[in-house]
Design a protein around this motif. Structure first.
Motif, PDB file in Angstrom:
ATOM      1  N   ARG A  65       0.820  -1.217   0.000  1.00 64.08           N
ATOM      2  CA  ARG A  65       0.000   0.000   0.000  1.00 64.08           C
ATOM      3  C   ARG A  65       0.847   1.257   0.000  1.00 64.08           C
ATOM      4  O   ARG A  65       0.486   2.267  -0.583  1.00 64.08           O
ATOM      5  CB  ARG A  65      -0.892   0.017   1.244  1.00 64.08           C
ATOM      6  CG  ARG A  65      -2.216  -0.642   1.030  1.00 64.08           C
ATOM      7  CD  ARG A  65      -3.160  -0.351   2.155  1.00 64.08           C
ATOM      8  NE  ARG A  65      -4.507  -0.764   1.761  1.00 64.08           N
ATOM      9  CZ  ARG A  65      -5.517  -0.880   2.590  1.00 64.08           C
ATOM     10  NH1 ARG A  65      -5.354  -0.618   3.864  1.00 64.08           N
ATOM     11  NH2 ARG A  65      -6.692  -1.250   2.148  1.00 64.08           N
ATOM     12  N   LEU A  68       1.688   1.602  -3.725  1.00 67.93           N
ATOM     13  CA  LEU A  68       0.676   1.502  -4.775  1.00 67.93           C
ATOM     14  C   LEU A  68      -0.584   2.292  -4.489  1.00 67.93           C
ATOM     15  O   LEU A  68      -1.409   2.481  -5.362  1.00 67.93           O
ATOM     16  CB  LEU A  68       0.293   0.027  -4.984  1.00 67.93           C
ATOM     17  CG  LEU A  68       1.400  -0.872  -5.489  1.00 67.93           C
ATOM     18  CD1 LEU A  68       0.924  -2.315  -5.525  1.00 67.93           C
ATOM     19  CD2 LEU A  68       1.842  -0.456  -6.881  1.00 67.93           C
ATOM     20  N   MET A  69      -0.752   2.732  -3.238  1.00 65.10           N
ATOM     21  CA  MET A  69      -2.028   3.350  -2.911  1.00 65.10           C
ATOM     22  C   MET A  69      -1.984   4.860  -3.112  1.00 65.10           C
ATOM     23  O   MET A  69      -1.067   5.538  -2.670  1.00 65.10           O
ATOM     24  CB  MET A  69      -2.432   3.025  -1.476  1.00 65.10           C
ATOM     25  CG  MET A  69      -3.900   3.227  -1.239  1.00 65.10           C
ATOM     26  SD  MET A  69      -4.437   2.522   0.318  1.00 65.10           S
ATOM     27  CE  MET A  69      -3.901   3.814   1.415  1.00 65.10           C
ATOM     28  N   ARG A  70      -3.004   5.347  -3.821  1.00 68.84           N
ATOM     29  CA  ARG A  70      -3.136   6.791  -4.047  1.00 68.84           C
ATOM     30  C   ARG A  70      -4.546   7.201  -3.646  1.00 68.84           C
ATOM     31  O   ARG A  70      -5.405   6.363  -3.387  1.00 68.84           O
ATOM     32  CB  ARG A  70      -2.915   7.113  -5.525  1.00 68.84           C
ATOM     33  CG  ARG A  70      -1.528   6.798  -6.038  1.00 68.84           C
ATOM     34  CD  ARG A  70      -0.483   7.765  -5.493  1.00 68.84           C
ATOM     35  NE  ARG A  70       0.828   7.521  -6.089  1.00 68.84           N
ATOM     36  CZ  ARG A  70       1.690   6.609  -5.643  1.00 68.84           C
ATOM     37  NH1 ARG A  70       1.388   5.850  -4.610  1.00 68.84           N
ATOM     38  NH2 ARG A  70       2.855   6.450  -6.238  1.00 68.84           N
ATOM     39  N   LYS A  71      -4.776   8.515  -3.666  1.00 62.59           N
ATOM     40  CA  LYS A  71      -6.116   9.006  -3.348  1.00 62.59           C
ATOM     41  C   LYS A  71      -7.121   8.533  -4.379  1.00 62.59           C
ATOM     42  O   LYS A  71      -6.763   8.218  -5.518  1.00 62.59           O
ATOM     43  CB  LYS A  71      -6.105  10.528  -3.310  1.00 62.59           C
ATOM     44  CG  LYS A  71      -5.544  11.057  -2.024  1.00 62.59           C
ATOM     45  CD  LYS A  71      -5.740  12.556  -1.987  1.00 62.59           C
ATOM     46  CE  LYS A  71      -5.048  13.137  -0.768  1.00 62.59           C
ATOM     47  NZ  LYS A  71      -4.604  14.487  -0.983  1.00 62.59           N
ATOM     48  N   GLU A  72      -8.402   8.528  -3.973  1.00 71.06           N
ATOM     49  CA  GLU A  72      -9.431   7.986  -4.849  1.00 71.06           C
ATOM     50  C   GLU A  72      -9.519   8.751  -6.179  1.00 71.06           C
ATOM     51  O   GLU A  72      -9.822   8.191  -7.217  1.00 71.06           O
ATOM     52  CB  GLU A  72     -10.779   8.024  -4.121  1.00 71.06           C
ATOM     53  CG  GLU A  72     -11.725   6.970  -4.632  1.00 71.06           C
ATOM     54  CD  GLU A  72     -12.976   6.886  -3.800  1.00 71.06           C
ATOM     55  OE1 GLU A  72     -13.323   7.883  -3.140  1.00 71.06           O
ATOM     56  OE2 GLU A  72     -13.609   5.825  -3.805  1.00 71.06           O
ATOM     57  N   TYR A  74      -7.083  10.140  -7.802  1.00 71.08           N
ATOM     58  CA  TYR A  74      -5.718  10.287  -8.313  1.00 71.08           C
ATOM     59  C   TYR A  74      -5.668  10.570  -9.812  1.00 71.08           C
ATOM     60  O   TYR A  74      -4.982  11.483 -10.265  1.00 71.08           O
ATOM     61  CB  TYR A  74      -4.945   9.011  -7.988  1.00 71.08           C
ATOM     62  CG  TYR A  74      -3.570   8.916  -8.592  1.00 71.08           C
ATOM     63  CD1 TYR A  74      -2.538   9.712  -8.106  1.00 71.08           C
ATOM     64  CD2 TYR A  74      -3.298   8.038  -9.629  1.00 71.08           C
ATOM     65  CE1 TYR A  74      -1.273   9.616  -8.642  1.00 71.08           C
ATOM     66  CE2 TYR A  74      -2.030   7.944 -10.172  1.00 71.08           C
ATOM     67  CZ  TYR A  74      -1.022   8.739  -9.676  1.00 71.08           C
ATOM     68  OH  TYR A  74       0.237   8.643 -10.217  1.00 71.08           O
ATOM     69  N   TYR A  75      -6.450   9.781 -10.602  1.00 69.29           N
ATOM     70  CA  TYR A  75      -6.379   9.927 -12.051  1.00 69.29           C
ATOM     71  C   TYR A  75      -7.164  11.139 -12.559  1.00 69.29           C
ATOM     72  O   TYR A  75      -7.057  11.513 -13.718  1.00 69.29           O
ATOM     73  CB  TYR A  75      -6.881   8.660 -12.746  1.00 69.29           C
ATOM     74  CG  TYR A  75      -5.888   7.538 -12.707  1.00 69.29           C
ATOM     75  CD1 TYR A  75      -4.660   7.648 -13.344  1.00 69.29           C
ATOM     76  CD2 TYR A  75      -6.178   6.357 -12.037  1.00 69.29           C
ATOM     77  CE1 TYR A  75      -3.747   6.613 -13.315  1.00 69.29           C
ATOM     78  CE2 TYR A  75      -5.259   5.319 -12.001  1.00 69.29           C
ATOM     79  CZ  TYR A  75      -4.042   5.446 -12.641  1.00 69.29           C
ATOM     80  OH  TYR A  75      -3.141   4.425 -12.614  1.00 69.29           O
ATOM     81  N   GLN A  77      -6.907  14.114 -11.273  1.00 71.49           N
ATOM     82  CA  GLN A  77      -6.195  15.373 -11.015  1.00 71.49           C
ATOM     83  C   GLN A  77      -5.524  15.920 -12.274  1.00 71.49           C
ATOM     84  O   GLN A  77      -5.049  15.151 -13.078  1.00 71.49           O
ATOM     85  CB  GLN A  77      -5.144  15.159  -9.931  1.00 71.49           C
ATOM     86  CG  GLN A  77      -5.786  15.012  -8.574  1.00 71.49           C
ATOM     87  CD  GLN A  77      -4.820  14.427  -7.561  1.00 71.49           C
ATOM     88  OE1 GLN A  77      -3.644  14.265  -7.841  1.00 71.49           O
ATOM     89  NE2 GLN A  77      -5.319  14.079  -6.394  1.00 71.49           N
TER      90      GLN A  77
ATOM     91  N   SER B 480      -9.623   4.381  -2.016  1.00 66.40           N
ATOM     92  CA  SER B 480      -8.326   4.678  -2.622  1.00 66.40           C
ATOM     93  C   SER B 480      -8.271   4.196  -4.064  1.00 66.40           C
ATOM     94  O   SER B 480      -9.157   3.506  -4.532  1.00 66.40           O
ATOM     95  CB  SER B 480      -7.219   3.988  -1.825  1.00 66.40           C
ATOM     96  OG  SER B 480      -7.465   2.600  -1.810  1.00 66.40           O
ATOM     97  N   THR B 481      -7.214   4.565  -4.748  1.00 62.75           N
ATOM     98  CA  THR B 481      -6.903   4.024  -6.064  1.00 62.75           C
ATOM     99  C   THR B 481      -5.648   3.195  -5.918  1.00 62.75           C
ATOM    100  O   THR B 481      -4.685   3.649  -5.294  1.00 62.75           O
ATOM    101  CB  THR B 481      -6.621   5.170  -7.060  1.00 62.75           C
ATOM    102  OG1 THR B 481      -7.781   5.991  -7.135  1.00 62.75           O
ATOM    103  CG2 THR B 481      -6.291   4.642  -8.436  1.00 62.75           C
ATOM    104  N   LEU B 483      -2.500   1.578  -7.819  1.00 62.83           N
ATOM    105  CA  LEU B 483      -1.802   1.710  -9.104  1.00 62.83           C
ATOM    106  C   LEU B 483      -1.665   0.347  -9.765  1.00 62.83           C
ATOM    107  O   LEU B 483      -1.401  -0.647  -9.114  1.00 62.83           O
ATOM    108  CB  LEU B 483      -0.409   2.321  -8.892  1.00 62.83           C
ATOM    109  CG  LEU B 483      -0.365   3.716  -8.297  1.00 62.83           C
ATOM    110  CD1 LEU B 483       1.063   4.236  -8.323  1.00 62.83           C
ATOM    111  CD2 LEU B 483      -1.272   4.665  -9.061  1.00 62.83           C
TER     112      LEU B 483
END
Lengths: 77, 560
Positions: A65, A68-72, A74-75, A77, B480-481, B483
């Motif tokens: 995590r 690999l984990m980003r904010k919901e 993320y894409y 932005q 969350s997202t 990747l």
């Protein structure tokens, strides 16, 4: 319905699973389990392998995590 | 006459006629078209339809022992999807779904690479409308990315087919290897649709964005068509063993931390494809049977799981684990069906996954491939984690739910019920599945050794889960997202490309301006050029694009 439905369900589920698990291990002592690879014939090997794999998968996933984990959004932005 | 009618074509024709059919008769008409197409299953083996065009002999309809099991399951999947979407009034999605299923069935019966290419692109073009029917902005964006990737796969297939024809003079579907350049093109084309490692991003990107019913349709056809194509053209290709093993193991970790349960199922789908790819890589009769059997049962239980999550999405409005839980009280039947799907995919004895996966595991064991065997054994614990436990646990249990929801509509329950019945029926009576496999192999999945070994693995993995939850070590669900390999073209390439093109743009802009000034002096008499419009790079209009395409096709025909 009572509020602790899920808790009691969880408890009885845990109880039965533990009983089945113990039976499966005991059963292993009653016959010789043939496997393709001799080291897998050790008593309780699949059980041990299953337990360790599961913990490993969850723990490594949890650690990943970090990378690999980003904010919901993320894409977006 | 019906015997040389391409299977699936009747479904595509019906899909075009759907708008003329009254609302209430659309679903019966769709079912009828699948039924008519299914008559082809009784035609037996052979080549039924060929077409000589432009000096090429296209085999449009052939069938053999490899196409038959896939054709059967594709028809079953189409029926399940139609019943599951009975409540829906989305005409575009119905048309796309029926044409998509028909194209996939047509593709199975193609006997050469050019006809396969046509169907290959047809599945891409029809299925993109299913993603599109998700009807959110995210779905529309995902649909465009999906289209680009799917069409690229088709283009690679076409390049491979052309090179093959040019170099060998043959374009029939024959066994290829990776020593030829066309073999590599075709391998990558298939690899994109089979979601090989790093080529898998489109799958987890687009499937979860589709509608309640759309994801069920998508989960059945594209990837399994790729598995069929690989089994036909690349059996026994060693590198597939490792590719498959990586596919079984890696998505497992992503599935653990993913929050959207339909995306978890998409990672799980990827992992299941890995088992099939390993089977193709081994390339023995037993392992190829295993691949086909696994594809067959997988389509049913994966559709069942996607249907149960579709029902949850339909009633609760989301499939995010962080927002769900406690649905077992309100959706008891969906819960039971979901658990049956979860037990099937986890390969519990007496469920369909067990009798199929055993074939692949036995062929690995028989070949003495110890490392791959245990990677797959490890991945089996992973399957239990994400599909066996995580899906039912977070959707239906986890914690009590405050606001009520209704049970799924009756048509959804019927579709899930049929799928659940098949999962158990195949698990209990595997001989009927084994009878339709490509090779005749005597195999007994239910030996004491095997059952005990599998049960120990699964039960102790469940105990591990209970242990982790008890000691609060199990990761909580976070919005969350995660990747995935689609990051490369969604973030990295635009990240490099945008500033780069901006720089180039500025550079050429100033260059043109300077040039423009001197041109201007020369051309100042002509008013057309006086406003510098001639240096602007314009994209062709819609009509222009069509014109260019037509000219291009004419050029190709002339050259051929």
């Amino acid at each position: 319905m009572k509020k602790n439905d899920l808790k009691s369900m969880g408890k009885s589920f845990t109880k039965y699973i533990l009983i089945i698990g113990a039976l499966l291990i005991l059963l292993d002592f009653t016959f010789h389990r043939h496997e393709y690879f001799s080291f897998a014939e050790i008593y309780g090997f699949p059980a041990f392998f299953g337990f360790v794999s599961f913990v490993f998968i969850v723990m490594l996933g949890k650690w990943l995590r970090k990378f690999l984990m980003r904010k919901e959004d993320y894409y977006d932005q | 006459m019906i015997s040389n009618f391409i299977p699936g074509l009747i479904m595509i024709i019906t899909s075009f006629l759907l708008p003329t059919i009254p609302q209430y008769f659309r679903h019966p008409a769709m079912l009828l078209s699948v039924g008519l197409s299914a008559l082809s299953l009784f035609n037996g083996y052979g080549t039924f339809l060929e077409w000589d065009i432009l000096g090429l002999n296209l085999i449009l309809y052939q069938s053999d022992s490899l196409t038959l099991p896939f054709a059967i399951i594709f028809h079953i999947a189409a029926i399940l999807v139609i019943i599951f979407s009975w409540h829906s009034k989305n005409l575009m999605e119905h048309m796309a779904t029926l044409a998509y299923a028909g194209s996939a069935i047509g593709a199975l019966h193609a006997g050469d690479f050019f006809s396969l290419f046509i169907w290959w692109e047809a599945t891409a073009l029809t299925s993109v409308f299913i993603v599109f029917a998700g009807n959110t902005n995210a779905a529309k964006d995902a649909a465009m990315r999906y289209l680009i990737i799917q069409v690229s796969s088709g283009v690679l297939l076409l390049i491979g087919a052309c090179l093959m024809l040019y170099q060998t003079g043959n374009h029939n579907l024959v066994v290829l290897d990776l020593k030829t350049n066309f073999g590599i093109f075709i391998f990558i084309a298939f690899g994109i649709k089979a979601a090989f490692p790093l080529l898998n991003g489109w799958l987890q990107d687009s499937y979860p964005e589709s509608s309640v019913t759309g994801t069920v349709a998508l989960s059945a056809f594209t990837t399994k068509l790729a598995i069929y194509a690989l089994a036909r053209t690349f059996p026994g290709t060693d590198s597939l063993i490792w590719i498959g093993a990586i596919m079984t193991a890696f998505p497992v970790f992503f599935a653990v931390i993913e929050n959207d349960l339909r995306r978890v199922l998409s990672f799980s789908l990827n992992n299941q494809l890995g088992f099939m790819v390993v089977g193709i890589g081994i390339g023995t009769e037993l392992s190829l049977n295993g691949t086909v059997a696994h594809a067959f049962v997988h389509i049913i239980y994966k559709a069942l799981l996607f249907m149960s999550m579709g029902a949850v999405l339909y009633r609760a409005g989301t499939t995010k684990a962080s927002e769900l839980g406690g649905l077992y009280k309100y959706m008891p039947f969906t819960t039971i069906f979901c658990i049956i799907g979860a037990m099937s995919i986890s390969a519990f004895p007496l469920f369909s996954g067990f009798v199929a996966k055993s074939l692949i595991m036995s062929s690995l064991g028989g070949m003495g491939m110890v490392l791959i065997y245990f990677i797959l054994f490890f991945a089996s614990a992973g399957v239990l984690e994400h599909s066996g436990i995580k899906i039912p646990y977070f959707a239906f249990f986890a914690h009590e739910r405050k606001n009520k929801v209704k049970e799924a509509p009756i048509n959804m329950l019927i579709a899930m019920g049929i799928a659940a019945f098949l999962c158990i029926a195949i698990g209990v009576f595997p001989k009927y599945l084994y009878q339709i496999l490509p090779y005749t192999v005597e195999y007994q999945p239910y030996t004491l050794d095997h059952v005990i070994s599998q049960l120990q693995l699964l039960v102790f993995a469940i105990i591990a889960f209970l242990f982790l939850v008890k000691f609060k070590l199990y990761p909580s669900e976070i919005r969350s997202t995660v990747l995935n390999s689609d990051w490369f073209y969604r973030k990295m390439l635009p990240g490099i490309g945008k500033p780069l093109f901006k720089k180039i743009g500025l550079l050429t802009d100033s260059l043109y301006k300077n040039l423009g000034l001197s041109f201007k002096q020369v051309l100042s008499k002509s008013y057309k050029f006086s406003n510098l419009s001639y240096i602007k790079v314009t994209t062709p209009s819609f009509a222009g694009t069509i014109l260019i395409s037509i000219l291009f096709i004419m050029l190709v025909i002339v050259l051929v």
